[in-house]
Enzyme design. Sequence first.
Site, PDB file in Angstrom:
ATOM      1  N   ARG A   1      -1.026 -19.882  47.550  1.00  0.00           N
ATOM      2  CA  ARG A   1       0.368 -19.579  47.230  1.00  0.00           C
ATOM      3  C   ARG A   1       0.762 -19.992  45.817  1.00  0.00           C
ATOM      4  NH1 ARG A   1       3.212 -18.519  51.971  1.00  0.00           N
ATOM      5  NH2 ARG A   1       5.152 -18.805  50.854  1.00  0.00           N
TER       6      ARG A   1
ATOM      7  N   LYS B   1      -0.120 -15.662  45.935  1.00  0.00           N
ATOM      8  CA  LYS B   1      -0.258 -14.697  47.027  1.00  0.00           C
ATOM      9  C   LYS B   1       1.078 -14.170  47.515  1.00  0.00           C
ATOM     10  CE  LYS B   1      -2.751 -12.732  50.297  1.00  0.00           C
ATOM     11  NZ  LYS B   1      -3.452 -11.553  49.789  1.00  0.00           N
TER      12      LYS B   1
ATOM     13  N   GLU C   1      -4.962   1.660  43.046  1.00  0.00           N
ATOM     14  CA  GLU C   1      -5.376   0.415  43.699  1.00  0.00           C
ATOM     15  C   GLU C   1      -6.664  -0.122  43.063  1.00  0.00           C
ATOM     16  OE1 GLU C   1      -4.035  -1.686  45.480  1.00  0.00           O
ATOM     17  OE2 GLU C   1      -5.616  -2.786  46.478  1.00  0.00           O
TER      18      GLU C   1
ATOM     19  N   ASN D   1      10.313 -24.565  47.361  1.00  0.00           N
ATOM     20  CA  ASN D   1       9.781 -23.245  47.036  1.00  0.00           C
ATOM     21  C   ASN D   1      10.989 -22.334  46.839  1.00  0.00           C
ATOM     22  OD1 ASN D   1       8.398 -20.814  46.896  1.00  0.00           O
ATOM     23  ND2 ASN D   1       8.201 -20.628  49.118  1.00  0.00           N
ATOM     24  N   GLY D   2      11.031 -21.584  45.729  1.00  0.00           N
ATOM     25  CA  GLY D   2      12.149 -20.684  45.480  1.00  0.00           C
ATOM     26  C   GLY D   2      12.799 -20.992  44.150  1.00  0.00           C
TER      27      GLY D   2
ATOM     28  N   GLU E   1      -6.217  -7.510  38.075  1.00  0.00           N
ATOM     29  CA  GLU E   1      -5.849  -8.849  38.538  1.00  0.00           C
ATOM     30  C   GLU E   1      -7.053  -9.772  38.667  1.00  0.00           C
ATOM     31  OE1 GLU E   1      -4.074  -9.121  42.478  1.00  0.00           O
ATOM     32  OE2 GLU E   1      -5.102  -7.298  43.082  1.00  0.00           O
TER      33      GLU E   1
ATOM     34  N   LYS F   1      -6.844  -3.827  41.267  1.00  0.00           N
ATOM     35  CA  LYS F   1      -7.832  -4.854  41.646  1.00  0.00           C
ATOM     36  C   LYS F   1      -8.584  -5.345  40.407  1.00  0.00           C
ATOM     37  CE  LYS F   1      -6.789  -5.847  44.916  1.00  0.00           C
ATOM     38  NZ  LYS F   1      -5.847  -5.233  45.791  1.00  0.00           N
TER      39      LYS F   1
ATOM     40  N   HIS G   1      -2.482  15.791  30.110  1.00  0.00           N
ATOM     41  CA  HIS G   1      -1.131  15.615  29.559  1.00  0.00           C
ATOM     42  C   HIS G   1      -1.030  14.329  28.748  1.00  0.00           C
ATOM     43  CE1 HIS G   1       0.136  19.073  31.824  1.00  0.00           C
ATOM     44  NE2 HIS G   1      -0.481  18.563  32.871  1.00  0.00           N
TER      45      HIS G   1
ATOM     46  N   TRP H   1       3.538 -22.822  42.152  1.00  0.00           N
ATOM     47  CA  TRP H   1       3.465 -21.682  41.238  1.00  0.00           C
ATOM     48  C   TRP H   1       4.700 -21.826  40.349  1.00  0.00           C
ATOM     49  CZ3 TRP H   1       6.259 -17.261  39.860  1.00  0.00           C
ATOM     50  CH2 TRP H   1       5.531 -16.294  39.139  1.00  0.00           C
TER      51      TRP H   1
ATOM     52  N   CYS I   1       4.401 -21.107  45.869  1.00  0.00           N
ATOM     53  CA  CYS I   1       4.449 -22.510  46.230  1.00  0.00           C
ATOM     54  C   CYS I   1       4.145 -22.676  47.719  1.00  0.00           C
ATOM     55  CB  CYS I   1       5.785 -23.182  45.932  1.00  0.00           C
ATOM     56  SG  CYS I   1       6.238 -23.121  44.207  1.00  0.00           S
TER      57      CYS I   1
HETATM   58  C1  F6R Z   1      -2.540  -7.259  44.888  1.00  0.00           C
HETATM   59  C2  F6R Z   1      -1.610  -7.921  45.793  1.00  0.00           C
HETATM   60  C3  F6R Z   1      -0.160  -7.774  45.529  1.00  0.00           C
HETATM   61  C4  F6R Z   1       0.633  -7.659  46.848  1.00  0.00           C
HETATM   62  C5  F6R Z   1       2.142  -7.642  46.572  1.00  0.00           C
HETATM   63  C6  F6R Z   1       2.951  -7.471  47.836  1.00  0.00           C
HETATM   64  O1  F6R Z   1      -3.868  -7.452  45.275  1.00  0.00           O
HETATM   65  O2  F6R Z   1      -1.998  -8.598  46.706  1.00  0.00           O
HETATM   66  O3  F6R Z   1       0.102  -6.694  44.698  1.00  0.00           O
HETATM   67  O4  F6R Z   1       0.244  -6.490  47.517  1.00  0.00           O
HETATM   68  O5  F6R Z   1       2.508  -8.832  45.936  1.00  0.00           O
HETATM   69  O6  F6R Z   1       2.724  -8.517  48.723  1.00  0.00           O
HETATM   70  P1  F6R Z   1       3.144  -8.417  50.250  1.00  0.00           P
HETATM   71  O7  F6R Z   1       2.287  -7.350  50.875  1.00  0.00           O
HETATM   72  O8  F6R Z   1       2.899  -9.767  50.818  1.00  0.00           O
HETATM   73  O9  F6R Z   1       4.594  -8.017  50.283  1.00  0.00           O
END
Ligand code: F6R
Length: 615
Positions: free
Chosen positions: A27, A610, A484, A101-102, A491, A488, A507, A75, A2
């Site tokens: 967000r 985010k 990683e 937010n929360g 998501e 990527k 395994h 969100w 949010c």
């Molecule tokens: C993936 C991504 C998330 C963040 C995770 C932690 O591309 O962006 O997995 O890495 O939510 O976020 P921060 O770094 O803000 O604590």
Amino acid sequence: MCGIVGYVGGQSAQDVVVAGLRRLEYRGYDSAGVAVPADGGLASAKKAGKLVNLEKELKDRPLPAGNTGLGHTRWATHGGPTDANAHPHLDNAGRVAVVHNGIIENFAVLREELTGRGHHLASETDTEVVAHLLAEAYSSAGELAEAMRQVCRRLEGAFTLVAVHADEPGTVVGARRNSPLVVGVGDGEMFLASDVAAFIAHTRSAIELGQDQVVELRRDGATVTGFDGHPAGTRAYHVDWDASAAEKGGYASFMLKEIADQPKAVADTLLGRIGASGALRLDEVRIPPHELRDVDKVVVVACGTAFHAGMIAKYAIEHITRLPCETELASEFRYRDPILDGRTLVVAISQSGETMDTLMALRHAREQGARVLAICNTNGSTIPRESDAVLYTHAGPEVAVASTKAFLTQLVACYLVALYLGQVRGTKWGDEIRTVVHQLSDIPRQVEAVLGTMEPVRELARTLADRDTVLFVGRHVGYPVALEGALKLKELAYMHAEGFAAGELKHGPIALVDEGLPVVVIVPSPRGRSVLHDKIVSNIQEIRARGARTVVIAEEGDEAVVPYADHLVRIPAVPTLLQPLVATVPLQVFACELATARGNEVDQPRNLAKSVTVE
Ligand code: F6R
């Protein structure tokens, strides 16, 4: 999660708030809304879906002119993404509007109380109770800031709240507990936002709000108190990036821009780290050297991409300091009763500095007596503020939901932390540290070189757009890189993607391999720890023998892999530990292109946000 904006000044509140929401849409993008006190009343509009839906609504039916207002981009947590559940929420008389937010954990009890007193609640949200409680408190307090303090004392959970009242058209009131809120100080205008990006086009002067504080904003300034009403101390700071850093700058998406920004972001994170005496410097270290020398264990906590950076940190910290290091998902950490004491150093990694799981992990660690060092990209955020030491990554604002430049700079920061510990504890000589810093300072040029050779990777990604699954394998520091790469792709492309340690294939996971399955292999350097290289070459042969279509990421000059690569992606030769800094880049480009080819919106993938400020 949010995004919240508040404004009071001389401009059109609707315009300033909507422009701020546009910058905070990363967000959350389930719904958006605004409210403006005007003409003795309160006007508001809200719409399910992305901000563009609200903008259309406001174009058709603009709110009355007003110079005070608030807005929200959501969100969804409590209640689906509908018009009714969108913020702002109003009381029954329509005199007070609030955004949040929360999560308000005791909302069910409060809701029952309110309905018992005759309030009619129109949404399924936890937020709406606050609007009704504020209206009740206002009728006795006669002042919005005091009403907010009274209400906050009754709330449990995590919240940023911002409210306006029809009877106070020149005031915006905010409150925060465990959720971000910053004040922007302009010339005859003031801002409130979840993130400075919302007001950076107007001012670069900001004020951090502390835990359990209420702020009353007027055109000429702000008054900050605790929830108890006592005046509270704050910290003013200058935002060291400008509005252009938060624009796409001609790229089709923020993600593409942020991938391209990486050489500069890495260089900026390294800037000024070696002081005049030749010693390595962090930004803020409130842990005396003798305590760092006494550390007997390091624990890294983080989530998602930052967790992958933490996995690589383990290799660097153990190698450089010879201290045992564990890396743990922040969301699991405190629930397993970890063994922590005054000799444990916890490293918390977070781009946003607001991730609730990471924040809770660091609080738990500090309660147990451990010292906490934060690696963070966001000045003024909660995680660095609650830590004993901080190393800021200087990646600039990361707007795309999928993390790219933040990851690379987190890696750089992890190497610097390892070297710093090596320096303080005397496990590395000054010249050894400077050698690694020198190798790091060559990385921007090498990332630039990788970026210049990505067309075949993009082409390959487009040909794989109709596939169901892609696997990623690596060894040593290449294993977190594989994780990683898979994250990527999940998501962004909404595909089944998994990362494995190459040694684990036999395994179990090798059963997934069948004819034509794309498998991306991150190959360690044949120099240095060449045993790893030989082993992974065997792994490539094993999966290829079972029909896999191999995409091999290998350093320049590694000829041994050529016969086994259906697609070969070259990366520059760098020291083994630093290879993730160059090997991750093609995987970011691959995921971004593949997702685009599938018609997905890369900056705002479905179901995500985010900044994850709820547990
Ligand atoms: C993936 C991504 C998330 C963040 C995770 C932690 O591309 O962006 O997995 O890495 O939510 O976020 P921060 O770094 O803000 O604590």
